[in-house]
Motif scaffolding. Structure first.
Motif, PDB file in Angstrom:
ATOM      1  N   ILE A  76       3.669  15.665 -12.663  1.00 47.49           N
ATOM      2  CA  ILE A  76       3.257  14.175 -12.323  1.00 47.49           C
ATOM      3  C   ILE A  76       2.814  13.466 -13.404  1.00 47.49           C
ATOM      4  CG2 ILE A  76       1.708  12.919 -10.760  1.00 47.49           C
ATOM      5  CD1 ILE A  76       1.683  15.281  -8.813  1.00 47.49           C
ATOM      6  N   THR A  91       0.754   7.761 -10.657  1.00 43.88           N
ATOM      7  CA  THR A  91       0.821   7.578  -9.456  1.00 43.88           C
ATOM      8  C   THR A  91       0.371   5.992  -9.349  1.00 43.88           C
ATOM      9  OG1 THR A  91      -1.264   8.018  -8.696  1.00 43.88           O
ATOM     10  CG2 THR A  91       0.115   9.865  -8.412  1.00 43.88           C
ATOM     11  N   ALA A  92       1.134   5.305  -8.285  1.00 42.71           N
ATOM     12  CA  ALA A  92       0.621   3.896  -8.252  1.00 42.71           C
ATOM     13  C   ALA A  92       0.993   3.577  -6.682  1.00 42.71           C
ATOM     14  CB  ALA A  92       1.310   3.019  -9.278  1.00 42.71           C
ATOM     15  N   ALA A  93       0.823   2.292  -6.517  1.00 41.77           N
ATOM     16  CA  ALA A  93       1.364   1.745  -5.064  1.00 41.77           C
ATOM     17  C   ALA A  93       1.924   0.676  -5.551  1.00 41.77           C
ATOM     18  CB  ALA A  93       0.009   1.434  -4.274  1.00 41.77           C
ATOM     19  N   GLY A 145      -2.309  16.784  -7.173  1.00 39.07           N
ATOM     20  CA  GLY A 145      -1.026  17.114  -6.799  1.00 39.07           C
ATOM     21  C   GLY A 145      -0.903  16.793  -5.202  1.00 39.07           C
ATOM     22  N   MET A 193      -5.034   1.308  -8.653  1.00 43.58           N
ATOM     23  CA  MET A 193      -4.218   1.854  -7.659  1.00 43.58           C
ATOM     24  C   MET A 193      -3.799   3.231  -7.739  1.00 43.58           C
ATOM     25  SD  MET A 193      -1.428  -1.093  -7.913  1.00 43.58           S
ATOM     26  CE  MET A 193      -1.767  -1.104  -9.723  1.00 43.58           C
ATOM     27  N   ALA A 194      -3.413   3.982  -6.643  1.00 39.76           N
ATOM     28  CA  ALA A 194      -2.925   5.283  -6.817  1.00 39.76           C
ATOM     29  C   ALA A 194      -2.329   5.838  -5.682  1.00 39.76           C
ATOM     30  CB  ALA A 194      -4.280   6.233  -6.941  1.00 39.76           C
ATOM     31  N   ALA A 195      -1.691   6.998  -5.698  1.00 40.07           N
ATOM     32  CA  ALA A 195      -1.139   7.706  -4.499  1.00 40.07           C
ATOM     33  C   ALA A 195      -1.764   8.831  -4.450  1.00 40.07           C
ATOM     34  CB  ALA A 195       0.394   7.914  -4.745  1.00 40.07           C
ATOM     35  N   GLY A 227       5.523   6.486  -0.260  1.00 39.01           N
ATOM     36  CA  GLY A 227       4.994   6.579   0.925  1.00 39.01           C
ATOM     37  C   GLY A 227       5.847   5.867   2.034  1.00 39.01           C
ATOM     38  N   VAL A 249       0.805  -1.257  -0.122  1.00 36.03           N
ATOM     39  CA  VAL A 249       0.130   0.017  -0.117  1.00 36.03           C
ATOM     40  C   VAL A 249       0.785   1.405   0.054  1.00 36.03           C
ATOM     41  CG1 VAL A 249      -2.066  -1.086   1.068  1.00 36.03           C
ATOM     42  CG2 VAL A 249      -0.372  -0.152   2.482  1.00 36.03           C
ATOM     43  N   ALA A 250       2.156   1.194  -0.215  1.00 38.43           N
ATOM     44  CA  ALA A 250       2.972   2.401  -0.147  1.00 38.43           C
ATOM     45  C   ALA A 250       2.794   3.166  -1.385  1.00 38.43           C
ATOM     46  CB  ALA A 250       4.524   1.978   0.181  1.00 38.43           C
ATOM     47  N   GLY A 251       2.398   4.248  -1.516  1.00 43.29           N
ATOM     48  CA  GLY A 251       2.041   4.979  -2.813  1.00 43.29           C
ATOM     49  C   GLY A 251       3.356   5.386  -3.226  1.00 43.29           C
ATOM     50  N   VAL A 260       4.797   8.142  -6.438  1.00 44.26           N
ATOM     51  CA  VAL A 260       4.411   9.308  -7.141  1.00 44.26           C
ATOM     52  C   VAL A 260       5.510   9.646  -8.184  1.00 44.26           C
ATOM     53  CG1 VAL A 260       3.512  11.899  -7.328  1.00 44.26           C
ATOM     54  CG2 VAL A 260       2.906  10.236  -5.334  1.00 44.26           C
ATOM     55  N   ALA A 286      -1.113  11.964  -4.468  1.00 46.56           N
ATOM     56  CA  ALA A 286      -0.943  13.089  -5.570  1.00 46.56           C
ATOM     57  C   ALA A 286      -1.619  12.846  -6.884  1.00 46.56           C
ATOM     58  CB  ALA A 286       0.512  13.204  -5.686  1.00 46.56           C
ATOM     59  N   ALA A 287      -2.496  11.863  -7.015  1.00 47.71           N
ATOM     60  CA  ALA A 287      -3.317  11.785  -8.234  1.00 47.71           C
ATOM     61  C   ALA A 287      -4.473  12.767  -8.346  1.00 47.71           C
ATOM     62  CB  ALA A 287      -3.865  10.363  -8.284  1.00 47.71           C
ATOM     63  N   ARG A 345       0.528  12.937   0.187  1.00 45.94           N
ATOM     64  CA  ARG A 345       0.723  13.152  -1.387  1.00 45.94           C
ATOM     65  C   ARG A 345       1.490  11.378  -1.967  1.00 45.94           C
ATOM     66  NH1 ARG A 345       5.718  13.756  -3.562  1.00 45.94           N
ATOM     67  NH2 ARG A 345       5.524  14.608  -5.732  1.00 45.94           N
ATOM     68  N   THR A 346       2.196  11.088  -0.950  1.00 44.79           N
ATOM     69  CA  THR A 346       2.534   9.598  -1.127  1.00 44.79           C
ATOM     70  C   THR A 346       1.736   8.651  -0.627  1.00 44.79           C
ATOM     71  OG1 THR A 346       4.266   9.638   0.317  1.00 44.79           O
ATOM     72  CG2 THR A 346       4.991  10.436  -1.719  1.00 44.79           C
ATOM     73  N   LEU A 347       0.719   8.849  -0.005  1.00 49.53           N
ATOM     74  CA  LEU A 347      -0.202   7.816   0.682  1.00 49.53           C
ATOM     75  C   LEU A 347      -0.904   7.002  -0.423  1.00 49.53           C
ATOM     76  CD1 LEU A 347      -2.459   8.484   3.742  1.00 49.53           C
ATOM     77  CD2 LEU A 347      -3.350   7.467   1.686  1.00 49.53           C
ATOM     78  N   GLY A 348      -0.726   5.823  -0.252  1.00 48.50           N
ATOM     79  CA  GLY A 348      -1.036   4.788  -1.267  1.00 48.50           C
ATOM     80  C   GLY A 348      -2.368   4.272  -1.434  1.00 48.50           C
ATOM     81  N   LEU A 349      -3.186   3.801  -2.290  1.00 48.84           N
ATOM     82  CA  LEU A 349      -4.573   3.321  -2.188  1.00 48.84           C
ATOM     83  C   LEU A 349      -4.546   2.196  -3.381  1.00 48.84           C
ATOM     84  CD1 LEU A 349      -4.835   6.711  -2.656  1.00 48.84           C
ATOM     85  CD2 LEU A 349      -7.028   6.250  -1.980  1.00 48.84           C
ATOM     86  N   VAL A 350      -4.987   0.842  -2.846  1.00 49.60           N
ATOM     87  CA  VAL A 350      -5.176  -0.274  -3.410  1.00 49.60           C
ATOM     88  C   VAL A 350      -6.612  -0.608  -3.547  1.00 49.60           C
ATOM     89  CG1 VAL A 350      -4.151  -2.552  -4.051  1.00 49.60           C
ATOM     90  CG2 VAL A 350      -2.816  -0.718  -2.912  1.00 49.60           C
TER      91      VAL A 350
END
Lengths: 262, 262
Positions: free
Chosen positions: A193, A196-198, B204, B196-198, A252, A182-184, A186, B200-201, B181-186
């Motif tokens: 930018i 973004t992913a994880a 920013g 998936m994203a962080a 992240g 789950v670490a994002g 960027v 910042a999507a 900003r870098t917090l990841g989502l899955v």
């Protein structure tokens, strides 16, 4: 294996020469219709033996073909690997000369540094967590010695998994308390930018990717040693690179890594 | 403004009836091609009045079209904003009835709960972080009342930015020490990773969406009151769901949210 030892040597030498001369060659899959992935790893081994013979040294491994997008593109549903050599190491802040490479593309990843050997098969995620000294954000600059990146899986495997050079970020982090899935991530190109992913982009988690590698190397009898660097697979799209470009990735809980080109 | 009060009320009734009866309608700019943003927000306000007259209450605010990709696609510079009503809230882990919806999609995002009011103009990320009580994981179920989700910016604003249902996570986190900003989502659908994203999507940094909401309201002489729940906009792409689907989203440092569609 469908190729004879002489062919393996010849193609390995051809790819080594292509690397040294920075001149791409026609896809092997266009020339040998029934080339297998096993043949391709044998060619990779020959290519890397030539590099080691010329004074290079193995410093780790890279894992490729880890994202769904790339797996769908190549129609291969497992990763591949290549060897990281000392000549591929670039420093953060150093301008990488694009003339060193043929058709470079940047990928943002998480690198593992091992503190214990990982002897597969039978390696689990728990073993990888225990054997990991620390992790770092990193960039892998992939490059293809195959013309115009017209690769099938056998082409990229033979060509050392299309590895070019790599750059490691500067802040080591322990995996304790850090869920890489789950670490994002960027990624910026020239300050904008671009993705973004994880961590889950890589085989569900970069840890799974390293588990796969340990078990695959174990089955092949290839050593996987304490101190090795493992690039776990891209969390960004392949980004074309030209002189003057700079890239930055931040992860992240992990920090960041930068790379620039001249 | 291009529309008279009577037309605005008619269009509000048209769109709200479509929502309540769970049926799709043609986008309203087909019949009113000159409908502008002010008209659109006036229709949204009229929908609010209708719902409040029926006993519903606004329980939060949302930002929409917050990703750079979506904004570029729609040709806009700022996100759009909508209202969250009490009946839209679904508990974490609950069932959401498809019969009440048209063609829902889910997107994962970060929600803010304010401890102080935010007033524009000139509101920025720092002001938002200072005014934030906590952040929390959220999933929004969007359900455009327009056929095939085909709309332009004015149409979607009039349709209350496709707001339909939302699920709030269970972990309230301080923003101090948290890198949004870098917090990841899955996001997983039926156990498979689909997006998936962080953070910042979203523009920013997700707090940017909240700042822009405050600036948007300031142009109307309003502020975001203390205590308001604000959804900052989808960080992931919107994923279509059908009856029988289970959605699970893991957030870095914010736990997870899940729901089933029945």
């Amino acid at each position: 294996m469908t190729l004879e030892a002489g062919d393996i040597r010849r193609y390995g030498d051809e790819l080594f020469d292509a690397l040294v001369a920075r001149r791409a060659v026609a896809p092997l899959t266009e020339r040998v219709a029934d080339i297998t992935i096993e043949d391709a790893y044998a060619i990779q081994l020959r290519m890397n033996q030539r590099r080691i013979g010329a004074g290079d040294r193995v410093v780790g491994k890279k894992i490729g073909v880890t994202s769904k997008a790339v797996q769908n593109m190549l129609k291969v549903y497992q990763p591949d690997f290549g060897q990281l050599l000392s000549s591929m190491v670039c420093s953060e802040g150093e301008a990488i000369d694009t003339d060193r490479l043929i058709a470079p593309r940047a990928e943002a990843e998480v690198a593992f540094i091992l503190k214990r050997d990982l002897n597969g098969p039978g390696i689990t995620a728990a073993d990888v967590l225990r054997a990991t000294d620390y992790v770092l954000p990193c960039f892998e600059i992939v490059d293809s010695r195959i013309q115009d990146w017209k690769i099938k899986i056998q082409d990229t495997v033979a060509d050392n998994a299309s590895c070019g050079v790599f750059v490691l970020g500067g802040t080591p982090r322990s995996l304790r308390g850090l869920d890489l899935a789950v670490a994002g991530m960027v990624v910026e190109k020239n300050g904008e930018i671009v993705s973004t992913a994880a961590g889950a982009a890589v085989q569900g988690s970069p840890v799974n990717s390293v588990v796969w590698l340990a078990n695959t190397l174990g089955a092949l009898g290839i050593p996987f040693k304490a101190g090795e660097v493992i690039l776990s697979g891209s969390q960004s799209p392949l980004m074309p690179v030209t002189a003057g470009d700079s890239f930055h990735c931040s992860v992240g809980g992990l920090g960041s890594c930068s790379v620039r080109f001249a | 403004m291009t529309l008279d009060e009577k037309t605005i009320q008619q269009l509000a009734a048209h769109l709200e009836d479509a929502e309540r009866e769970a049926r799709a309608v043609a986008k309203i700019t087909d019949a009113h091609p000159h409908l502008d943003w002010d008209d659109a927000y006036a229709i949204q306000a009229s929908i609010r009045a209708r719902k409040e007259a029926r006993g519903s209450r606004v329980v939060g605010l949302k930002a929409g079209l917050t990703s750079r990709a979506k904004m570029k696609q729609m040709g806009v510079e700022t996100p759009c904003f909508g209202l969250l009503f009490d009946y839209m809230s679904a508990a974490n882990g609950s069932e959401i009835r498809m019969a009440e919806l048209i063609h829902p999609k889910v997107e994962a995002e970060i929600a803010f709960v304010l401890k102080q009011p935010l007033r524009g103009p000139g509101c920025h990320v720092g002001a938002v972080l200072a005014a934030t009580d906590f952040v929390v994981a959220a999933v929004e179920i969007i359900d455009s009342r327009y056929e095939n989700f085909r709309f332009d910016l004015a149409s979607v604003i009039a349709d209350n930015t496709s707001a339909s249902r939302f699920v709030v996570g269970d972990v309230a986190a301080d923003v101090e020490g948290l890198d949004l900003r870098t917090l990841g989502l899955v996001m997983e659908k039926n156990g498979e990773i689909v997006a998936m994203a962080a953070g910042a999507a979203v523009l920013g940094h997700p707090a940017t969406a909240v700042a822009e909401l405050a600036n948007h309201l300031a142009r109307r002489g309003q502020e975001i009151p203390a205590g308001t729940y604000v959804m900052s906009g989808g960080a992931t792409e919107a994923i279509p769901v059908a009856a029988g689907d289970a959605i699970h989203v893991r957030f870095q440092n914010l736990g997870s949210t899940s729901m089933r569609f029945v």
